[in-house]
Design a protein around this motif. Structure first.
Motif, PDB file in Angstrom:
ATOM      1  N   HIS A 123      -3.623   4.072   0.741  1.00  0.00           N
ATOM      2  CA  HIS A 123      -4.316   3.261  -0.286  1.00  0.00           C
ATOM      3  C   HIS A 123      -3.640   1.711  -0.094  1.00  0.00           C
ATOM      4  O   HIS A 123      -2.579   1.543   0.373  1.00  0.00           O
ATOM      5  CB  HIS A 123      -3.542   3.773  -1.566  1.00  0.00           C
ATOM      6  CG  HIS A 123      -3.960   5.281  -1.938  1.00  0.00           C
ATOM      7  ND1 HIS A 123      -5.020   5.586  -2.213  1.00  0.00           N
ATOM      8  CD2 HIS A 123      -3.041   6.154  -1.851  1.00  0.00           C
ATOM      9  CE1 HIS A 123      -5.181   6.946  -2.281  1.00  0.00           C
ATOM     10  NE2 HIS A 123      -3.892   7.365  -2.107  1.00  0.00           N
ATOM     11  N   SER A 124      -4.745   0.852  -0.375  1.00  0.00           N
ATOM     12  CA  SER A 124      -4.325  -0.636  -0.232  1.00  0.00           C
ATOM     13  C   SER A 124      -4.068  -1.292  -1.871  1.00  0.00           C
ATOM     14  O   SER A 124      -4.653  -0.549  -2.784  1.00  0.00           O
ATOM     15  CB  SER A 124      -5.372  -1.179   0.243  1.00  0.00           C
ATOM     16  OG  SER A 124      -5.596  -0.917   1.761  1.00  0.00           O
ATOM     17  N   THR A 132      -3.989   9.829   4.137  1.00  0.00           N
ATOM     18  CA  THR A 132      -4.646   9.079   2.891  1.00  0.00           C
ATOM     19  C   THR A 132      -3.930   7.652   2.897  1.00  0.00           C
ATOM     20  O   THR A 132      -2.846   7.798   2.849  1.00  0.00           O
ATOM     21  CB  THR A 132      -4.774   9.688   1.739  1.00  0.00           C
ATOM     22  OG1 THR A 132      -5.481  10.867   2.058  1.00  0.00           O
ATOM     23  CG2 THR A 132      -5.406   8.738   0.765  1.00  0.00           C
ATOM     24  N   GLY A 174       0.834  -1.283   0.094  1.00  0.00           N
ATOM     25  CA  GLY A 174       0.002   0.050  -0.156  1.00  0.00           C
ATOM     26  C   GLY A 174       0.744   1.280  -0.018  1.00  0.00           C
ATOM     27  O   GLY A 174       2.133   0.883  -0.195  1.00  0.00           O
ATOM     28  N   ARG A 195      -8.503  -0.325  -2.529  1.00  0.00           N
ATOM     29  CA  ARG A 195      -9.399   0.344  -1.428  1.00  0.00           C
ATOM     30  C   ARG A 195      -8.511   1.797  -0.868  1.00  0.00           C
ATOM     31  O   ARG A 195      -7.414   1.695  -0.872  1.00  0.00           O
ATOM     32  CB  ARG A 195      -9.598  -0.414  -0.029  1.00  0.00           C
ATOM     33  CG  ARG A 195     -10.573  -1.633  -0.348  1.00  0.00           C
ATOM     34  CD  ARG A 195     -10.868  -2.294   0.767  1.00  0.00           C
ATOM     35  NE  ARG A 195      -9.624  -3.287   1.221  1.00  0.00           N
ATOM     36  CZ  ARG A 195      -8.877  -2.892   2.397  1.00  0.00           C
ATOM     37  NH1 ARG A 195      -9.368  -1.908   3.307  1.00  0.00           N
ATOM     38  NH2 ARG A 195      -7.709  -3.604   2.517  1.00  0.00           N
ATOM     39  N   THR A 196      -9.253   2.766  -0.754  1.00  0.00           N
ATOM     40  CA  THR A 196      -8.626   3.966  -0.095  1.00  0.00           C
ATOM     41  C   THR A 196      -9.351   4.111   1.299  1.00  0.00           C
ATOM     42  O   THR A 196     -10.314   4.478   1.459  1.00  0.00           O
ATOM     43  CB  THR A 196      -8.655   5.333  -0.895  1.00  0.00           C
ATOM     44  OG1 THR A 196      -8.128   4.986  -2.197  1.00  0.00           O
ATOM     45  CG2 THR A 196      -8.188   6.450  -0.244  1.00  0.00           C
ATOM     46  N   GLU A 197      -8.383   4.567   2.239  1.00  0.00           N
ATOM     47  CA  GLU A 197      -8.984   4.950   3.843  1.00  0.00           C
ATOM     48  C   GLU A 197      -8.444   6.413   3.856  1.00  0.00           C
ATOM     49  O   GLU A 197      -7.128   6.600   3.692  1.00  0.00           O
ATOM     50  CB  GLU A 197      -8.256   3.952   4.796  1.00  0.00           C
ATOM     51  CG  GLU A 197      -8.600   4.241   6.177  1.00  0.00           C
ATOM     52  CD  GLU A 197      -8.133   3.570   7.198  1.00  0.00           C
ATOM     53  OE1 GLU A 197      -8.382   3.611   8.198  1.00  0.00           O
ATOM     54  OE2 GLU A 197      -7.157   2.646   6.664  1.00  0.00           O
TER      55      GLU A 197
END
Length: 366
Positions: A278-279, A276, A263, A283-285
């Motif tokens: 990113h995986s 922020t 990520g 997916r983004t958290e």
């Protein structure tokens, strides 16, 4: 707290005062605010301290404060770079712990001397790498350490400013572009050290080699104002450090991106309350300051609920809170110290020499 520097016209002196006193663990009570006694008295009035404790010299401050039952417990150094070592040397010799603005000194040899002085004195020393005080920077560090990004492969850290794109006008600009006061590094020492330290702080990696291109873009400027540095880290990761003070329209755009095999993450100082992540699966958290998902390092240094912005002053205050904890004998493992001071000046010295004298990759050895 006693303040060294921060006299009339200083922007950083009041910042330190506000940050130090935010949590009511520290109080500014004395200072030698200027080498000019009149200016020191004037600054003392602006800080609203006892006029008798606005001293004309360091020797006078240390002698008087040591004799008081309520004397200062430590000093904070906020003067231009070339004053840092003499001030720290005098404070340590007088028995006072030190917290200092970065860079720790103006040259590498001075940083080496300071390291020896701190070890000999056996006193606490801290460095105000302010950005390490932001809660979401500490959260980023914790996420990387927990393996959220996997093995780190790439780092990009940028610190663009535009305030020195023209003639250096004003007290702050003048000393920062004068090698007699700033040291041989201009932009690389002023903001490049922040970017360098931030990348190592978040990732836990250490730079082992660099390739530097430092330039004085503004005609006649004797120190660099635009820097590009390629980095190699001790795990094999590659990095890019961009620091510039001639990018018109930029303000204080510190940004870091870190990429691993699982990520990536992004944090921006001008939007400091979101992180922020990113995986690899797409997916983004988005992590918010003050949110329930924060780990203990970030949560313990957050003062307001989610949606109430915290920023530069609060991050600065976190550095002072950590320093107060150390002085009480408590642990503050994230507080930048003398090792960061020496490593930062080694980076500046290596980058300046590599850009001027060497063609190719140069080891960074502390």
């Amino acid at each position: 707290m006693g303040l060294i520097g921060g006299g009339p016209g200083s922007f950083i002196g009041p910042i330190h005062r506000i940050a130090a006193e935010m949590d009511r663990e520290i109080e500014l009570v004395a200072g030698c605010f200027s080498s000019d006694p009149g200016s020191s008295r004037e600054a003392g009035e602006s800080y609203r301290i006892d006029p008798a404790r606005a001293y004309p010299s360091l020797d006078a401050m240390f002698a008087a404060e040591k004799a008081r039952d309520d004397g200062i417990d430590f000093v904070s150094i906020v003067s231009p770079n070339h004053h840092h070592l003499p001030a720290a040397r005098a404070a340590l010799a007088a028995g006072f712990p030190v917290i200092s603005d970065k860079p720790a000194t103006s040259t590498l040899s001075e940083a080496q001397e300071l390291t020896a002085l701190v070890a000999s004195a056996g006193l606490h020393y801290a460095l105000t790498h302010t950005y390490t005080g932001y809660p979401l920077v500490r959260e980023a560090r914790a996420r990387v350490a927990a393996g959220a990004l996997g093995t780190i492969r790439k780092l990009v850290v940028e610190y663009p400013q535009g305030w020195l794109a023209g003639e250096a006008v004003g007290k702050q600009a003048e000393w920062r572009t004068d090698p007699a006061r700033s040291g041989p590094g201009g932009c690389i020492g002023d903001i490049g050290t922040h970017a360098f330290q931030l990348a190592e702080f978040i990732t836990g990696l250490k730079v082992v080699e660099l390739l530097a291109d430092l330039a004085a873009v503004v005609p006649g400027r004797p120190v660099d104002d635009d820097c590009t540095v390629l980095l190699r880290y001790d795990n094999g990761a590659r990095g890019v450090l961009l620091a510039s003070q001639i990018e018109v329209g930029e303000m204080n755009g510190l940004r870091i991106r870190v990429y691993g095999d699982k990520g990536g993450l992004v944090w921006r100082q001008e939007v400091p309350n979101t992180l922020t992540l990113h995986s690899l699966d797409g997916r983004t958290e988005v992590v918010h300051a003050g949110g329930p998902q924060l780990g203990p390092d970030a949560a313990s240094r957050t003062r307001t609920p989610t949606g109430h912005p915290e920023g530069y002053l609060e991050a600065f205050a976190n550095i002072y809170r950590d320093f107060a904890a150390v002085l009480r004998g408590e642990s503050a493992p994230l507080l930048p110290g003398i090792e960061d001071a020496l490593r930062g000046m080694t980076f500046v010295d290596t980058a300046v020499r590599a850009s001027r004298d060497v063609s190719g990759w140069v080891p960074l050895t502390v």
